[in-house]
Design a protein around this motif. Structure first.
Motif, mmCIF file in Angstrom:
data_model
loop_
_atom_site.group_PDB
_atom_site.id
_atom_site.type_symbol
_atom_site.label_atom_id
_atom_site.label_comp_id
_atom_site.label_asym_id
_atom_site.label_seq_id
_atom_site.Cartn_x
_atom_site.Cartn_y
_atom_site.Cartn_z
ATOM 1 N N GLN A 1 0.805 -1.211 0.000
ATOM 2 C CA GLN A 1 0.000 0.000 0.000
ATOM 3 C C GLN A 1 0.846 1.273 0.000
ATOM 4 O OE1 GLN A 1 -3.449 -2.310 2.530
ATOM 5 N NE2 GLN A 1 -2.994 -0.213 3.106
ATOM 6 N N LEU A 2 2.129 1.171 0.365
ATOM 7 C CA LEU A 2 3.005 2.339 0.330
ATOM 8 C C LEU A 2 3.685 2.516 -1.019
ATOM 9 C CD1 LEU A 2 4.784 2.158 3.821
ATOM 10 C CD2 LEU A 2 2.882 3.639 3.125
ATOM 11 N N VAL A 3 3.877 1.423 -1.755
ATOM 12 C CA VAL A 3 4.594 1.489 -3.033
ATOM 13 C C VAL A 3 4.020 2.539 -3.978
ATOM 14 C CG1 VAL A 3 5.038 0.209 -5.173
ATOM 15 C CG2 VAL A 3 5.587 -0.822 -2.963
ATOM 16 N N PRO A 4 2.689 2.640 -4.138
ATOM 17 C CA PRO A 4 2.167 3.630 -5.087
ATOM 18 C C PRO A 4 2.502 5.071 -4.722
ATOM 19 C CG PRO A 4 0.486 2.001 -4.533
ATOM 20 C CD PRO A 4 1.616 1.810 -3.580
ATOM 21 N N ARG A 5 2.883 5.309 -3.483
ATOM 22 C CA ARG A 5 3.170 6.667 -3.033
ATOM 23 C C ARG A 5 4.645 7.023 -3.172
ATOM 24 N NH1 ARG A 5 0.549 6.662 2.822
ATOM 25 N NH2 ARG A 5 1.175 8.878 2.752
ATOM 26 N N LEU A 6 5.429 6.122 -3.765
ATOM 27 C CA LEU A 6 6.853 6.391 -3.968
ATOM 28 C C LEU A 6 7.116 7.245 -5.208
ATOM 29 C CD1 LEU A 6 8.424 2.913 -3.107
ATOM 30 C CD2 LEU A 6 8.536 5.020 -1.750
ATOM 31 N N ALA B 1 -3.884 -1.649 -5.103
ATOM 32 C CA ALA B 1 -3.294 -0.532 -4.374
ATOM 33 C C ALA B 1 -2.810 0.552 -5.332
ATOM 34 C CB ALA B 1 -2.150 -1.030 -3.508
ATOM 35 N N LEU B 2 -2.217 0.133 -6.457
ATOM 36 C CA LEU B 2 -1.735 1.100 -7.435
ATOM 37 C C LEU B 2 -2.899 1.877 -8.059
ATOM 38 C CD1 LEU B 2 0.961 -1.179 -9.060
ATOM 39 C CD2 LEU B 2 1.444 1.064 -8.040
ATOM 40 N N GLU B 3 -3.934 1.175 -8.457
ATOM 41 C CA GLU B 3 -5.085 1.837 -9.068
ATOM 42 C C GLU B 3 -5.758 2.798 -8.097
ATOM 43 O OE1 GLU B 3 -7.253 -1.580 -10.313
ATOM 44 O OE2 GLU B 3 -6.343 -1.622 -12.325
ATOM 45 N N ALA B 4 -5.797 2.430 -6.820
ATOM 46 C CA ALA B 4 -6.422 3.300 -5.818
ATOM 47 C C ALA B 4 -5.693 4.622 -5.674
ATOM 48 C CB ALA B 4 -6.478 2.583 -4.472
ATOM 49 N N GLN B 5 -4.401 4.649 -6.052
ATOM 50 C CA GLN B 5 -3.602 5.872 -5.967
ATOM 51 C C GLN B 5 -3.446 6.548 -7.336
ATOM 52 O OE1 GLN B 5 -2.418 7.406 -3.209
ATOM 53 N NE2 GLN B 5 -3.526 5.885 -1.993
ATOM 54 N N GLY B 6 -4.214 6.104 -8.310
ATOM 55 C CA GLY B 6 -4.237 6.793 -9.585
ATOM 56 C C GLY B 6 -3.304 6.263 -10.656
ATOM 57 N N ARG C 1 17.235 -3.122 -15.435
ATOM 58 C CA ARG C 1 17.932 -2.098 -16.228
ATOM 59 C C ARG C 1 16.955 -1.333 -17.121
ATOM 60 N NH1 ARG C 1 23.589 -2.995 -16.741
ATOM 61 N NH2 ARG C 1 24.314 -4.986 -15.890
ATOM 62 N N HIS C 2 15.808 -1.957 -17.420
ATOM 63 C CA HIS C 2 14.865 -1.400 -18.389
ATOM 64 C C HIS C 2 13.542 -0.996 -17.734
ATOM 65 C CE1 HIS C 2 17.663 -3.029 -21.340
ATOM 66 N NE2 HIS C 2 17.608 -4.176 -20.682
ATOM 67 N N VAL C 3 13.518 -0.926 -16.401
ATOM 68 C CA VAL C 3 12.316 -0.553 -15.650
ATOM 69 C C VAL C 3 12.680 0.575 -14.690
ATOM 70 C CG1 VAL C 3 10.532 -1.359 -14.054
ATOM 71 C CG2 VAL C 3 11.426 -2.911 -15.810
ATOM 72 N N GLY C 4 11.797 1.553 -14.564
ATOM 73 C CA GLY C 4 12.096 2.660 -13.662
ATOM 74 C C GLY C 4 12.323 2.196 -12.232
ATOM 75 N N LEU C 5 11.369 1.453 -11.707
ATOM 76 C CA LEU C 5 11.476 0.820 -10.389
ATOM 77 C C LEU C 5 10.878 -0.563 -10.497
ATOM 78 C CD1 LEU C 5 11.952 0.677 -7.309
ATOM 79 C CD2 LEU C 5 9.710 1.767 -7.003
ATOM 80 N N ARG D 1 9.657 4.625 5.340
ATOM 81 C CA ARG D 1 9.727 4.724 6.799
ATOM 82 C C ARG D 1 8.984 5.962 7.293
ATOM 83 N NH1 ARG D 1 14.831 4.376 7.166
ATOM 84 N NH2 ARG D 1 14.965 2.160 7.645
ATOM 85 N N ARG D 2 9.142 7.069 6.576
ATOM 86 C CA ARG D 2 8.434 8.293 6.970
ATOM 87 C C ARG D 2 6.927 8.114 6.830
ATOM 88 N NH1 ARG D 2 12.731 10.762 4.060
ATOM 89 N NH2 ARG D 2 11.379 11.012 2.209
ATOM 90 N N MET D 3 6.490 7.503 5.745
ATOM 91 C CA MET D 3 5.054 7.314 5.540
ATOM 92 C C MET D 3 4.452 6.341 6.546
ATOM 93 S SD MET D 3 4.554 7.352 1.380
ATOM 94 C CE MET D 3 5.881 6.215 0.969
ATOM 95 N N ALA D 4 5.240 5.348 6.968
ATOM 96 C CA ALA D 4 4.728 4.343 7.908
ATOM 97 C C ALA D 4 4.549 4.906 9.311
ATOM 98 C CB ALA D 4 5.666 3.140 7.950
#
Length: 330
Positions: free
Chosen positions: A81-86, A105-110, A151-155, A215-218
């Motif tokens: 649930q935190l990954v989409p906010r990175l 979770a990703l779709e819920a964050q747009g 190497r070919h993906v942003g994250l 860590r900050r978001m948690a």
């Protein structure tokens, strides 16, 4: 649809109350013996030193190098649930079919989420997600394959919730020696392998640039005192881990033999769950539910049925009697 296993409420609503054997999850049914808890674990907020001890135990258990940061969270689900906010929402690709909370979770964050069939299709995505080993079909990819992909993906997010029995496939040992510009975030679950899902404990591991914002978001008390106590002890218990991996491997073979006798074919899985082609998953689930045994169906397959592995011998006998009655009479 964000459906999950462990939904005994639905089982009871549909089939009635009773002494249910829940095999709808991939949680180890032979749990780690929960340690005695001090009063402080219940009454006091966890200290920074206690959290640091848990982080050290996790880093050692997962083989994290000196340059790898780690944050404990309330299960791998909290990390998902935190990954989409990175990052700023854009395109994300998820290798599937898989655990549907990643896309949810990703779709819920747009984020715009596309499911792809294999890791090669993640190339070019700002964010890619792969569950390794995958749930529910057990597919897996080597660390070398994933590093080259990254190497070919942003994250690249690698969910290793079922990786404890196969540490050789874990990315964690490689995180401190990734090629320049490669960004990989690894998620780990504690509750599944150790059979203590109720303590709600998991970890995210990666470069400090990824872990620090999580860590900050948690927030300051992301995990409980009881979770810290259980985690520190269990993660350091190598003898239990090795014995459990061996037991689970034997149990998986045993489960496959029962399924074969029932006329099912193996789709795949891990030693924490097995997924079978039954021909008619609804009928197979109904049949087992009549004996108050709950299993996991999937909305994208008419034939697939996933079962966790029983623990106590009485539960194995109960499954055998329901699945292959002729065997139980021999």
């Amino acid at each position: 649809m964000r459906d999950h296993g462990g939904d005994l409420d639905r089982a009871m609503a549909q089939y009635g109350d009773g002494d249910w054997l829940d095999l709808s999850t991939g949680i180890n049914a032979r749990p780690y013996p929960f340690p005695d808890l001090s009063a402080r674990a219940w009454t006091a907020l966890p200290t920074a030193a206690e959290v640091a001890a848990l982080v050290a135990a996790a880093r050692a258990a997962y083989g994290a190098g000196q340059g790898v940061d780690c944050v404990p969270l309330a299960g791998a689900q909290a990390a998902i649930q935190l990954v989409p906010r990175l990052g700023v929402p854009q395109e994300a690709r998820v290798v599937g079919p898989t655990y549907n909370e990643h896309a949810g979770a990703l779709e819920a964050q747009g984020w715009r989420v596309t499911q792809v069939a294999d890791i090669a299709e993640l190339k070019g995505a700002p964010l890619g997600v792969v569950v390794n080993p995958n749930n529910p079909d057990g597919r897996f990819w080597t660390p070398e394959e994933l590093i080259e992909l990254a190497r070919h993906v942003g994250l690249l997010v690698v969910d290793e919730s079922f990786a404890d029995p196969v540490p050789e496939y874990s990315m964690v040992r490689y995180l401190d020696r990734l090629p320049e510009g490669v960004r990989i975030l690894v998620l780990r679950s504690f509750g599944k392998f150790y059979g203590l899902a109720g303590v709600r404990l998991g970890f995210a591991l990666g470069a400090a640039s990824l872990i620090a914002p999580m860590r900050r978001m948690a927030g300051p008390w992301a995990v409980s005192g009881p979770a810290i106590t259980a985690g520190v002890k269990a993660l350091a218990d190598q003898a239990w881990q090795e014995a459990t991996i061996g037991q689970l491997a034997r149990d998986a073979v045993r489960m496959d033999a029962l399924a074969e006798a029932a006329g099912w074919s193996l789709v795949g899985g891990t030693v924490l769950f097995r997924t079978y082609e039954t021909g008619d998953a609804a009928a197979a689930q109904d049949h087992l539910a009549a004996s108050r045994i709950w299993t996991r169906r999937f909305p994208y397959s008419d034939g697939w049925l996933r079962l966790g592995l029983p623990g106590p011998e009485a539960d194995w006998a109960r499954l055998e009697a329901a699945l292959v009655p002729s065997l139980s009479r021999v």
